[in-house]
Write a protein that holds these residues in place. Structure first.
Motif, mmCIF file in Angstrom:
data_model
loop_
_atom_site.group_PDB
_atom_site.id
_atom_site.type_symbol
_atom_site.label_atom_id
_atom_site.label_comp_id
_atom_site.label_asym_id
_atom_site.label_seq_id
_atom_site.Cartn_x
_atom_site.Cartn_y
_atom_site.Cartn_z
ATOM 1 N N ASP A 72 0.884 -1.162 0.000
ATOM 2 C CA ASP A 72 0.000 0.000 0.000
ATOM 3 C C ASP A 72 0.923 1.212 0.000
ATOM 4 O O ASP A 72 1.491 1.572 1.040
ATOM 5 C CB ASP A 72 -0.899 -0.026 1.232
ATOM 6 N N ASN A 73 1.090 1.829 -1.148
ATOM 7 C CA ASN A 73 2.030 2.941 -1.270
ATOM 8 C C ASN A 73 1.612 4.141 -0.415
ATOM 9 O O ASN A 73 2.460 4.867 0.094
ATOM 10 C CB ASN A 73 2.169 3.361 -2.725
ATOM 11 N N ALA A 74 0.321 4.338 -0.262
ATOM 12 C CA ALA A 74 -0.151 5.470 0.545
ATOM 13 C C ALA A 74 0.228 5.307 2.016
ATOM 14 O O ALA A 74 0.403 6.287 2.745
ATOM 15 C CB ALA A 74 -1.659 5.620 0.402
ATOM 16 N N LYS A 75 0.340 4.055 2.457
ATOM 17 C CA LYS A 75 0.677 3.766 3.858
ATOM 18 C C LYS A 75 2.130 3.347 4.037
ATOM 19 O O LYS A 75 2.552 3.025 5.147
ATOM 20 C CB LYS A 75 -0.240 2.666 4.400
ATOM 21 N N ASN A 76 2.899 3.325 2.949
ATOM 22 C CA ASN A 76 4.300 2.871 3.010
ATOM 23 C C ASN A 76 4.412 1.512 3.697
ATOM 24 O O ASN A 76 5.288 1.284 4.539
ATOM 25 C CB ASN A 76 5.172 3.901 3.745
ATOM 26 N N THR A 77 3.531 0.619 3.332
ATOM 27 C CA THR A 77 3.436 -0.686 3.979
ATOM 28 C C THR A 77 3.497 -1.806 2.950
ATOM 29 O O THR A 77 2.904 -1.687 1.875
ATOM 30 C CB THR A 77 2.136 -0.776 4.789
ATOM 31 N N VAL A 78 4.212 -2.868 3.309
ATOM 32 C CA VAL A 78 4.296 -4.048 2.466
ATOM 33 C C VAL A 78 3.778 -5.236 3.267
ATOM 34 O O VAL A 78 3.937 -5.294 4.486
ATOM 35 C CB VAL A 78 5.738 -4.287 1.977
ATOM 36 N N TYR A 79 3.137 -6.162 2.574
ATOM 37 C CA TYR A 79 2.542 -7.328 3.203
ATOM 38 C C TYR A 79 3.090 -8.605 2.563
ATOM 39 O O TYR A 79 3.494 -8.599 1.397
ATOM 40 C CB TYR A 79 1.019 -7.321 3.036
ATOM 41 N N LEU A 80 3.049 -9.687 3.317
ATOM 42 C CA LEU A 80 3.391 -10.996 2.773
ATOM 43 C C LEU A 80 2.354 -11.987 3.285
ATOM 44 O O LEU A 80 2.331 -12.306 4.476
ATOM 45 C CB LEU A 80 4.797 -11.436 3.189
ATOM 46 N N GLN A 81 1.485 -12.422 2.384
ATOM 47 C CA GLN A 81 0.505 -13.444 2.722
ATOM 48 C C GLN A 81 1.139 -14.798 2.463
ATOM 49 O O GLN A 81 1.547 -15.083 1.338
ATOM 50 C CB GLN A 81 -0.760 -13.277 1.876
ATOM 51 N N MET A 82 1.217 -15.621 3.492
ATOM 52 C CA MET A 82 1.878 -16.915 3.397
ATOM 53 C C MET A 82 0.857 -18.008 3.638
ATOM 54 O O MET A 82 0.269 -18.088 4.727
ATOM 55 C CB MET A 82 3.016 -17.015 4.424
ATOM 56 N N ASN A 83 0.618 -18.813 2.613
ATOM 57 C CA ASN A 83 -0.340 -19.916 2.701
ATOM 58 C C ASN A 83 0.373 -21.248 2.567
ATOM 59 O O ASN A 83 1.505 -21.310 2.075
ATOM 60 C CB ASN A 83 -1.393 -19.788 1.602
ATOM 61 N N ASP A 84 -0.301 -22.317 2.984
ATOM 62 C CA ASP A 84 0.254 -23.667 2.877
ATOM 63 C C ASP A 84 1.690 -23.706 3.430
ATOM 64 O O ASP A 84 2.618 -24.196 2.773
ATOM 65 C CB ASP A 84 0.239 -24.144 1.420
ATOM 66 N N LEU A 85 1.852 -23.193 4.611
ATOM 67 C CA LEU A 85 3.190 -23.109 5.200
ATOM 68 C C LEU A 85 3.761 -24.492 5.491
ATOM 69 O O LEU A 85 3.032 -25.432 5.854
ATOM 70 C CB LEU A 85 3.145 -22.276 6.481
ATOM 71 N N LYS A 86 5.072 -24.599 5.323
ATOM 72 C CA LYS A 86 5.794 -25.851 5.516
ATOM 73 C C LYS A 86 6.848 -25.649 6.598
ATOM 74 O O LYS A 86 7.306 -24.521 6.834
ATOM 75 C CB LYS A 86 6.456 -26.264 4.212
ATOM 76 N N PRO A 87 7.272 -26.726 7.237
ATOM 77 C CA PRO A 87 8.318 -26.586 8.272
ATOM 78 C C PRO A 87 9.568 -25.881 7.756
ATOM 79 O O PRO A 87 10.207 -25.143 8.513
ATOM 80 C CB PRO A 87 8.606 -28.040 8.664
#
Length: 120
Positions: A72-87
């Motif tokens: 979100d450039n307006a909020k200077n924020t980056v996200y990482l959605q992590m699915n099907d996580l593995k050990p």
């Protein structure tokens, strides 16, 4: 000065999901690339995913399809959605951003890291 603050790490079972967030604040004129790196014990820090200001993305082969990076450039924020996580995704995850602050060039800044543990 610029600060990157991460949140969203934790413990999750294999197959579960987590969403990491990283907010940049301070003397920011512009942010170019933002990304997520990770480092497991005894290994080197590796690039997981990155995203440019217009939205072009890169993913490491090991996380393609399972992880999604967004910003979100307006909020200077980056996200990482992590699915099907593995050990093998267990690591400390670090946020990185190339920031144009009070100087004339983009400089790299790092967050403090957030632990992600995938375990049954």
């Amino acid at each position: 000065q610029v600060q990157l603050v991460e949140s969203g790490g934790g413990v999750v079972q294999p197959g579960g999901s987590l969403r990491l967030s990283c907010a940049a604040s301070g003397s920011i004129r512009s942010i170019n690339v933002m990304g997520w790196y990770r480092q497991a014990p005894g290994t080197e820090r590796e690039l997981v995913a990155s995203i440019t200001s217009p939205g072009s993305t890169y993913y490491a082969d090991s996380v393609k399809v399972r992880f999604t990076i967004s910003r979100d450039n307006a909020k200077n924020t980056v996200y990482l959605q992590m699915n099907d996580l593995k050990p093998e995704d267990t690591a400390v995850y670090y946020c990185n951003a190339f920031v144009l602050d009070g100087s004339n060039w983009y400089k790299p800044y790092w967050g403090q890291g957030t632990q992600v543990t995938v375990s049954s």
